[in-house]
Design a protein around this motif. Sequence first.
Motif, PDB file in Angstrom:
ATOM      1  N   TYR A 146     -36.632 -62.647  -2.654  1.00 39.73           N
ATOM      2  CA  TYR A 146     -36.786 -62.381  -4.079  1.00 39.73           C
ATOM      3  C   TYR A 146     -35.414 -62.164  -4.723  1.00 39.73           C
ATOM      4  N   PHE A 147     -34.557 -61.394  -4.063  1.00 40.65           N
ATOM      5  CA  PHE A 147     -33.218 -61.192  -4.594  1.00 40.65           C
ATOM      6  C   PHE A 147     -32.441 -62.507  -4.642  1.00 40.65           C
ATOM      7  N   ARG A 148     -32.746 -63.404  -3.709  1.00 33.61           N
ATOM      8  CA  ARG A 148     -32.089 -64.705  -3.713  1.00 33.61           C
ATOM      9  C   ARG A 148     -32.414 -65.477  -4.985  1.00 33.61           C
ATOM     10  N   ARG A 149     -33.617 -65.301  -5.499  1.00 32.15           N
ATOM     11  CA  ARG A 149     -33.986 -65.972  -6.752  1.00 32.15           C
ATOM     12  C   ARG A 149     -33.050 -65.561  -7.886  1.00 32.15           C
ATOM     13  N   PHE A 150     -32.712 -64.274  -7.928  1.00 38.48           N
ATOM     14  CA  PHE A 150     -31.823 -63.794  -8.982  1.00 38.48           C
ATOM     15  C   PHE A 150     -30.428 -64.388  -8.819  1.00 38.48           C
ATOM     16  N   LEU A 151     -29.949 -64.437  -7.587  1.00 39.25           N
ATOM     17  CA  LEU A 151     -28.627 -65.017  -7.339  1.00 39.25           C
ATOM     18  C   LEU A 151     -28.596 -66.486  -7.747  1.00 39.25           C
ATOM     19  N   ASP A 152     -29.677 -67.200  -7.420  1.00 37.07           N
ATOM     20  CA  ASP A 152     -29.752 -68.620  -7.781  1.00 37.07           C
ATOM     21  C   ASP A 152     -29.898 -68.815  -9.287  1.00 37.07           C
ATOM     22  N   ALA A 153     -30.638 -67.898  -9.940  1.00 38.99           N
ATOM     23  CA  ALA A 153     -30.905 -68.039 -11.375  1.00 38.99           C
ATOM     24  C   ALA A 153     -29.670 -67.794 -12.216  1.00 38.99           C
ATOM     25  N   PHE A 154     -28.835 -66.827 -11.817  1.00 34.35           N
ATOM     26  CA  PHE A 154     -27.755 -66.375 -12.698  1.00 34.35           C
ATOM     27  C   PHE A 154     -26.360 -66.520 -12.089  1.00 34.35           C
ATOM     28  N   GLY A 155     -26.264 -67.107 -10.904  1.00 30.16           N
ATOM     29  CA  GLY A 155     -24.980 -67.192 -10.225  1.00 30.16           C
ATOM     30  C   GLY A 155     -23.953 -68.041 -10.948  1.00 30.16           C
ATOM     31  N   ASP A 156     -24.400 -69.045 -11.691  1.00 28.56           N
ATOM     32  CA  ASP A 156     -23.438 -69.900 -12.401  1.00 28.56           C
ATOM     33  C   ASP A 156     -23.439 -69.629 -13.903  1.00 28.56           C
ATOM     34  N   LEU A 157     -24.046 -68.514 -14.301  1.00 24.54           N
ATOM     35  CA  LEU A 157     -24.101 -68.146 -15.714  1.00 24.54           C
ATOM     36  C   LEU A 157     -22.828 -67.373 -16.073  1.00 24.54           C
ATOM     37  N   ASP A 158     -22.304 -67.612 -17.248  1.00 23.56           N
ATOM     38  CA  ASP A 158     -21.078 -66.933 -17.675  1.00 23.56           C
ATOM     39  C   ASP A 158     -21.414 -65.547 -18.222  1.00 23.56           C
ATOM     40  N   TRP A 159     -22.086 -64.771 -17.414  1.00 25.24           N
ATOM     41  CA  TRP A 159     -22.455 -63.390 -17.700  1.00 25.24           C
ATOM     42  C   TRP A 159     -21.978 -62.524 -16.539  1.00 25.24           C
ATOM     43  N   ARG A 160     -21.856 -61.225 -16.796  1.00 24.04           N
ATOM     44  CA  ARG A 160     -21.688 -60.264 -15.697  1.00 24.04           C
ATOM     45  C   ARG A 160     -23.073 -59.734 -15.348  1.00 24.04           C
ATOM     46  N   VAL A 161     -23.457 -59.832 -14.084  1.00 25.31           N
ATOM     47  CA  VAL A 161     -24.796 -59.430 -13.647  1.00 25.31           C
ATOM     48  C   VAL A 161     -24.673 -58.210 -12.727  1.00 25.31           C
ATOM     49  N   VAL A 162     -25.280 -57.118 -13.140  1.00 22.94           N
ATOM     50  CA  VAL A 162     -25.304 -55.887 -12.346  1.00 22.94           C
ATOM     51  C   VAL A 162     -26.689 -55.768 -11.734  1.00 22.94           C
ATOM     52  N   MET A 163     -26.776 -55.739 -10.411  1.00 25.53           N
ATOM     53  CA  MET A 163     -28.075 -55.703  -9.731  1.00 25.53           C
ATOM     54  C   MET A 163     -28.106 -54.548  -8.736  1.00 25.53           C
ATOM     55  N   THR A 164     -29.172 -53.764  -8.785  1.00 27.55           N
ATOM     56  CA  THR A 164     -29.329 -52.659  -7.844  1.00 27.55           C
ATOM     57  C   THR A 164     -30.366 -53.022  -6.783  1.00 27.55           C
ATOM     58  N   THR A 165     -30.217 -52.398  -5.617  1.00 29.88           N
ATOM     59  CA  THR A 165     -31.153 -52.633  -4.517  1.00 29.88           C
ATOM     60  C   THR A 165     -31.996 -51.402  -4.221  1.00 29.88           C
ATOM     61  N   GLY A 166     -31.911 -50.380  -5.068  1.00 28.67           N
ATOM     62  CA  GLY A 166     -32.752 -49.205  -4.894  1.00 28.67           C
ATOM     63  C   GLY A 166     -32.548 -48.473  -3.583  1.00 28.67           C
ATOM     64  N   GLY A 167     -31.348 -48.516  -3.054  1.00 22.76           N
ATOM     65  CA  GLY A 167     -31.064 -47.841  -1.798  1.00 22.76           C
ATOM     66  C   GLY A 167     -31.334 -48.669  -0.565  1.00 22.76           C
ATOM     67  N   SER A 168     -31.896 -49.861  -0.743  1.00 22.28           N
ATOM     68  CA  SER A 168     -32.207 -50.730   0.395  1.00 22.28           C
ATOM     69  C   SER A 168     -30.995 -51.594   0.751  1.00 22.28           C
ATOM     70  N   THR A 169     -30.951 -51.991   2.014  1.00 22.35           N
ATOM     71  CA  THR A 169     -29.930 -52.935   2.461  1.00 22.35           C
ATOM     72  C   THR A 169     -30.534 -54.331   2.436  1.00 22.35           C
ATOM     73  N   VAL A 170     -30.081 -55.155   1.526  1.00 20.13           N
ATOM     74  CA  VAL A 170     -30.663 -56.476   1.325  1.00 20.13           C
ATOM     75  C   VAL A 170     -29.614 -57.545   1.618  1.00 20.13           C
ATOM     76  N   ASP A 171     -29.918 -58.417   2.554  1.00 20.41           N
ATOM     77  CA  ASP A 171     -29.029 -59.538   2.857  1.00 20.41           C
ATOM     78  C   ASP A 171     -29.661 -60.804   2.290  1.00 20.41           C
TER      79      ASP A 171
END
Length: 276
Positions: A146-171
Amino acid sequence: FPYTTLFRSNAAFHAGAVLCTQWDVPLVTAHANVAYNETFNWPAKHRQQLLDDPARGARAVEVETSIVELMTRHGVDESRMARGEDMTLVFAPRALQPEAESFGDSYVFVGPCTDGSVFAGDWQPADDRPVLFISLGTLYNERPDYFRRFLDAFGDLDWRVVMTTGGSTVDAGPVPPNFELHSWVPQLSVLRQASVFLTNGGLGGITSALQQGTPLVLVPEAEEQEMHAGQVAELGLGRIIRFAEATPEALRNAVLEVAADETSVQIGRASCRERV
């Protein structure tokens, strides 16, 4: 007995109702979520779903039976909670309450009560690009795909993206350079800077965004989140994407459309600040 009023959360209703009856004192209820009554009783529907769940139904029946026995033994009518006879404090704004017109004067919508200390801290963007804040709270984070979807959706966008993992370790694989990944952030500070908040519809995140006037893109997963998201969309303060339809393309389009809709967002912000 020295107490004249019993204050309890709705999660501890049964114990509180028994003590209130035994001590013969008024009862004040606190709802951390939106309220319910005989017209709009969303917890009853949730309880029935638990009872019907093949995996949890047997345990749910056991708990339900023990609650009925407790209330019967002490002569307490459980439906009292839904009738609104006692004062009820609701820590959500009335604007987010479904079927709000059915809640009388005994329901006091005090809204979110925080001095900001829970989210204390400061965050400032490193440049002047628009900021997208992504947070799924603390319960829905163990899903790298699911987090990969966000990386794919906004990775090439000219925005700064701040994403939290809620204390989880997500690879979730390689992180694009425009992303900041954090376990936690000073949420109110980030929201003050954000052009859009992408979240799953938890009430805490929504009310924080509304306090800061940040437009929302909501991808609800639980029934409770669907309920909150529906109210936000009705107020014109954000957009809903169904979880099954939350592809990288759909997420990206929704964020850009909400950010570009300045007129409705500004009207919604002003209205919401007055009502929240």
